[in-house]
Design a protein around this motif. Structure first.
Motif, PDB file in Angstrom:
ATOM      1  N   ARG A 169     -25.411 -24.009  -7.231  1.00 13.30           N
ATOM      2  CA  ARG A 169     -25.411 -24.359  -8.648  1.00 13.30           C
ATOM      3  C   ARG A 169     -25.751 -23.165  -9.530  1.00 13.30           C
ATOM      4  O   ARG A 169     -25.801 -23.289 -10.750  1.00 13.30           O
ATOM      5  N   HIS A 170     -25.986 -22.004  -8.916  1.00 10.22           N
ATOM      6  CA  HIS A 170     -26.279 -20.787  -9.671  1.00 10.22           C
ATOM      7  C   HIS A 170     -25.379 -19.633  -9.212  1.00 10.22           C
ATOM      8  O   HIS A 170     -25.876 -18.575  -8.790  1.00 10.22           O
ATOM      9  N   PRO A 171     -24.065 -19.775  -9.315  1.00  7.37           N
ATOM     10  CA  PRO A 171     -23.181 -18.711  -8.805  1.00  7.37           C
ATOM     11  C   PRO A 171     -23.348 -17.388  -9.531  1.00  7.37           C
ATOM     12  O   PRO A 171     -23.300 -16.329  -8.897  1.00  7.37           O
ATOM     13  N   PHE A 172     -23.525 -17.415 -10.853  1.00  5.91           N
ATOM     14  CA  PHE A 172     -23.660 -16.162 -11.591  1.00  5.91           C
ATOM     15  C   PHE A 172     -24.895 -15.393 -11.143  1.00  5.91           C
ATOM     16  O   PHE A 172     -24.819 -14.191 -10.860  1.00  5.91           O
ATOM     17  N   LEU A 173     -26.043 -16.057 -11.082  1.00  5.88           N
ATOM     18  CA  LEU A 173     -27.275 -15.364 -10.711  1.00  5.88           C
ATOM     19  C   LEU A 173     -27.238 -14.874  -9.269  1.00  5.88           C
ATOM     20  O   LEU A 173     -27.760 -13.793  -8.965  1.00  5.88           O
ATOM     21  N   TRP A 174     -26.626 -15.629  -8.374  1.00 11.82           N
ATOM     22  CA  TRP A 174     -26.514 -15.152  -6.998  1.00 11.82           C
ATOM     23  C   TRP A 174     -25.557 -13.964  -6.924  1.00 11.82           C
ATOM     24  O   TRP A 174     -25.730 -13.061  -6.100  1.00 11.82           O
ATOM     25  N   GLY A 175     -24.552 -13.947  -7.803  1.00  8.29           N
ATOM     26  CA  GLY A 175     -23.688 -12.772  -7.874  1.00  8.29           C
ATOM     27  C   GLY A 175     -24.455 -11.547  -8.329  1.00  8.29           C
ATOM     28  O   GLY A 175     -24.293 -10.452  -7.778  1.00  8.29           O
ATOM     29  N   VAL A 176     -25.315 -11.727  -9.334  1.00  3.44           N
ATOM     30  CA  VAL A 176     -26.151 -10.617  -9.798  1.00  3.44           C
ATOM     31  C   VAL A 176     -27.097 -10.163  -8.685  1.00  3.44           C
ATOM     32  O   VAL A 176     -27.326  -8.962  -8.498  1.00  3.44           O
ATOM     33  N   ALA A 177     -27.655 -11.123  -7.951  1.00  7.43           N
ATOM     34  CA  ALA A 177     -28.564 -10.782  -6.845  1.00  7.43           C
ATOM     35  C   ALA A 177     -27.842  -9.954  -5.781  1.00  7.43           C
ATOM     36  O   ALA A 177     -28.389  -8.961  -5.283  1.00  7.43           O
ATOM     37  N   LEU A 178     -26.624 -10.339  -5.441  1.00  8.64           N
ATOM     38  CA  LEU A 178     -25.855  -9.580  -4.454  1.00  8.64           C
ATOM     39  C   LEU A 178     -25.487  -8.201  -4.989  1.00  8.64           C
ATOM     40  O   LEU A 178     -25.514  -7.208  -4.246  1.00  8.64           O
ATOM     41  N   TRP A 179     -25.146  -8.142  -6.278  1.00 10.17           N
ATOM     42  CA  TRP A 179     -24.846  -6.852  -6.904  1.00 10.17           C
ATOM     43  C   TRP A 179     -26.056  -5.925  -6.832  1.00 10.17           C
ATOM     44  O   TRP A 179     -25.936  -4.755  -6.460  1.00 10.17           O
ATOM     45  N   ALA A 180     -27.217  -6.452  -7.179  1.00  7.72           N
ATOM     46  CA  ALA A 180     -28.438  -5.642  -7.155  1.00  7.72           C
ATOM     47  C   ALA A 180     -28.806  -5.226  -5.736  1.00  7.72           C
ATOM     48  O   ALA A 180     -29.167  -4.068  -5.487  1.00  7.72           O
TER      49      ALA A 180
ATOM     50  N   LEU B 196     -40.027 -10.062 -17.415  1.00  2.35           N
ATOM     51  CA  LEU B 196     -41.008 -11.020 -17.918  1.00  2.35           C
ATOM     52  C   LEU B 196     -40.473 -11.819 -19.093  1.00  2.35           C
ATOM     53  O   LEU B 196     -40.839 -12.994 -19.273  1.00  2.35           O
ATOM     54  N   LEU B 197     -39.615 -11.229 -19.901  1.00  5.94           N
ATOM     55  CA  LEU B 197     -38.999 -11.960 -21.018  1.00  5.94           C
ATOM     56  C   LEU B 197     -38.268 -13.186 -20.501  1.00  5.94           C
ATOM     57  O   LEU B 197     -38.342 -14.268 -21.101  1.00  5.94           O
ATOM     58  N   HIS B 198     -37.573 -13.024 -19.389  1.00  9.39           N
ATOM     59  CA  HIS B 198     -36.791 -14.136 -18.854  1.00  9.39           C
ATOM     60  C   HIS B 198     -37.625 -15.096 -18.001  1.00  9.39           C
ATOM     61  O   HIS B 198     -37.399 -16.308 -18.039  1.00  9.39           O
ATOM     62  N   LEU B 199     -38.565 -14.574 -17.253  1.00 10.08           N
ATOM     63  CA  LEU B 199     -39.310 -15.435 -16.342  1.00 10.08           C
ATOM     64  C   LEU B 199     -40.516 -16.103 -16.996  1.00 10.08           C
ATOM     65  O   LEU B 199     -40.883 -17.227 -16.629  1.00 10.08           O
ATOM     66  N   LEU B 200     -41.149 -15.443 -17.959  1.00  8.42           N
ATOM     67  CA  LEU B 200     -42.350 -16.005 -18.577  1.00  8.42           C
ATOM     68  C   LEU B 200     -42.081 -16.657 -19.924  1.00  8.42           C
ATOM     69  O   LEU B 200     -42.968 -17.314 -20.485  1.00  8.42           O
TER      70      LEU B 200
ATOM     71  N   VAL C 113     -36.385   0.870  -9.044  1.00  8.14           N
ATOM     72  CA  VAL C 113     -36.949   0.137 -10.180  1.00  8.14           C
ATOM     73  C   VAL C 113     -35.874  -0.717 -10.851  1.00  8.14           C
ATOM     74  O   VAL C 113     -36.066  -1.917 -11.098  1.00  8.14           O
ATOM     75  N   LEU C 114     -34.729  -0.108 -11.167  1.00  8.29           N
ATOM     76  CA  LEU C 114     -33.669  -0.818 -11.879  1.00  8.29           C
ATOM     77  C   LEU C 114     -33.105  -1.973 -11.065  1.00  8.29           C
ATOM     78  O   LEU C 114     -33.112  -3.130 -11.507  1.00  8.29           O
ATOM     79  N   PHE C 115     -32.612  -1.671  -9.873  1.00  8.20           N
ATOM     80  CA  PHE C 115     -31.936  -2.696  -9.088  1.00  8.20           C
ATOM     81  C   PHE C 115     -32.934  -3.678  -8.472  1.00  8.20           C
ATOM     82  O   PHE C 115     -32.615  -4.854  -8.276  1.00  8.20           O
ATOM     83  N   GLY C 116     -34.140  -3.208  -8.189  1.00  8.29           N
ATOM     84  CA  GLY C 116     -35.177  -4.121  -7.711  1.00  8.29           C
ATOM     85  C   GLY C 116     -35.559  -5.133  -8.775  1.00  8.29           C
ATOM     86  O   GLY C 116     -35.759  -6.323  -8.480  1.00  8.29           O
ATOM     87  N   ALA C 117     -35.651  -4.680 -10.025  1.00  8.81           N
ATOM     88  CA  ALA C 117     -35.975  -5.589 -11.127  1.00  8.81           C
ATOM     89  C   ALA C 117     -34.878  -6.628 -11.317  1.00  8.81           C
ATOM     90  O   ALA C 117     -35.162  -7.820 -11.509  1.00  8.81           O
ATOM     91  N   MET C 118     -33.626  -6.206 -11.253  1.00 11.47           N
ATOM     92  CA  MET C 118     -32.518  -7.142 -11.437  1.00 11.47           C
ATOM     93  C   MET C 118     -32.434  -8.130 -10.278  1.00 11.47           C
ATOM     94  O   MET C 118     -32.102  -9.308 -10.476  1.00 11.47           O
ATOM     95  N   LEU C 119     -32.748  -7.663  -9.071  1.00  9.02           N
ATOM     96  CA  LEU C 119     -32.750  -8.559  -7.914  1.00  9.02           C
ATOM     97  C   LEU C 119     -33.836  -9.618  -8.059  1.00  9.02           C
ATOM     98  O   LEU C 119     -33.593 -10.808  -7.844  1.00  9.02           O
ATOM     99  N   ALA C 120     -35.027  -9.198  -8.440  1.00 17.44           N
ATOM    100  CA  ALA C 120     -36.134 -10.139  -8.624  1.00 17.44           C
ATOM    101  C   ALA C 120     -35.824 -11.137  -9.733  1.00 17.44           C
ATOM    102  O   ALA C 120     -36.074 -12.345  -9.601  1.00 17.44           O
ATOM    103  N   LEU C 121     -35.268 -10.648 -10.836  1.00 15.01           N
ATOM    104  CA  LEU C 121     -34.943 -11.523 -11.956  1.00 15.01           C
ATOM    105  C   LEU C 121     -33.913 -12.569 -11.549  1.00 15.01           C
ATOM    106  O   LEU C 121     -34.049 -13.755 -11.888  1.00 15.01           O
ATOM    107  N   ALA C 122     -32.883 -12.152 -10.827  1.00 15.71           N
ATOM    108  CA  ALA C 122     -31.835 -13.088 -10.423  1.00 15.71           C
ATOM    109  C   ALA C 122     -32.371 -14.158  -9.474  1.00 15.71           C
ATOM    110  O   ALA C 122     -32.093 -15.347  -9.635  1.00 15.71           O
TER     111      ALA C 122
END
Length: 230
Positions: free
Chosen positions: A121-132, A13-17, A146-155
């Protein structure tokens, strides 16, 4: 588990809101961009540390039931996803990109859309999404979900959040860049707006990514207590 869920909720929520919304604009207008970035960075580091400690405490708890287990097939799929993820992350962090923090000036370059930005245009975030996503495949326990699901949603949602923030701040400049690129990897290429030019990515970037991938794969049991390789 409560601490882990609270940490994941706070970090997402810190990042999305805040980060990608008009809340960020309002705060920055009152205290200035510099102080805002300092406070946001501190909050992000604190949230990430909280998330890490929460996961470490939860992963070995008796109630941390597992809904699926790793198999030879999912292990190999995960290793493949991690290779792509590391390449996206390393190339994303080392490529000038107007979606990155304090790099809006890259839009003034006539050749800004090149290399990895032709792909997304978002290579870093898509990398995080694939990692998660890769870690979710092999971590079916509650804490891992919880951990990897949260990081996937955030990315994934973070890409749209950044696009909205840049559109508000940069207007026509952003529109010109966005129409030449795509959020979803390879969408601009498949639609004919871009062409794939691997050489533009920079072979040194790919080489660095491969070295980091190998180091993480072989060092995983020493760094995280779990073997990544079969």
């Amino acid at each position: 588990m409560a601490s882990l869920i609270a940490a994941a909720t706070f970090f997402v929520l810190l990042h999305l809101l805040v980060s990608g919304t008009r809340v960020r604009d309002a705060i920055a207008a009152k205290i200035g961009d510099g102080p805002y970035m300092g406070l946001f960075s501190l909050a992000s580091v604190a949230g990430l540390a909280w998330l890490g400690f929460g996961y470490a405490a939860a992963r070995n708890a008796p109630w941390n039931a597992s809904y699926w287990d790793i198999t030879p097939a999912t292990r190999h799929v995960q290793l493949g996803l991690m290779l792509i993820a590391v390449i996206f992350i390393v190339v994303g962090l080392t490529t000038p990109n107007p979606t990155s923090v304090k790099q809006e000036g890259a839009l003034d370059r006539p050749d800004v859309v090149k290399g990895m930005l032709r792909i997304t245009r978002h290579p870093f975030l898509w990398g995080v999404a694939l990692w998660a996503a890769g870690h979710l495949i092999v971590n079916g326990d509650r804490a891992g979900i919880v951990l990897f699901g949260a990081m996937l949603a955030l990315a994934l949602f973070g890409t749209a959040s950044i696009d909205a923030k840049r559109k508000r701040a940069l207007g026509p400049k952003w529109h010109a860049f966005a129409t030449q690129t795509s959020n979803i990897p390879f969408a601009a290429i498949l639609s004919g707006r871009q062409s794939l030019k691997i050489g533009e990515i920079g072979w040194w970037r790919i080489a660095v990514a491969l070295v980091i991938y190998a180091a993480l794969a072989f060092g995983h049991p020493y760094l995280f207590g779990v073997a990544a390789l079969p």
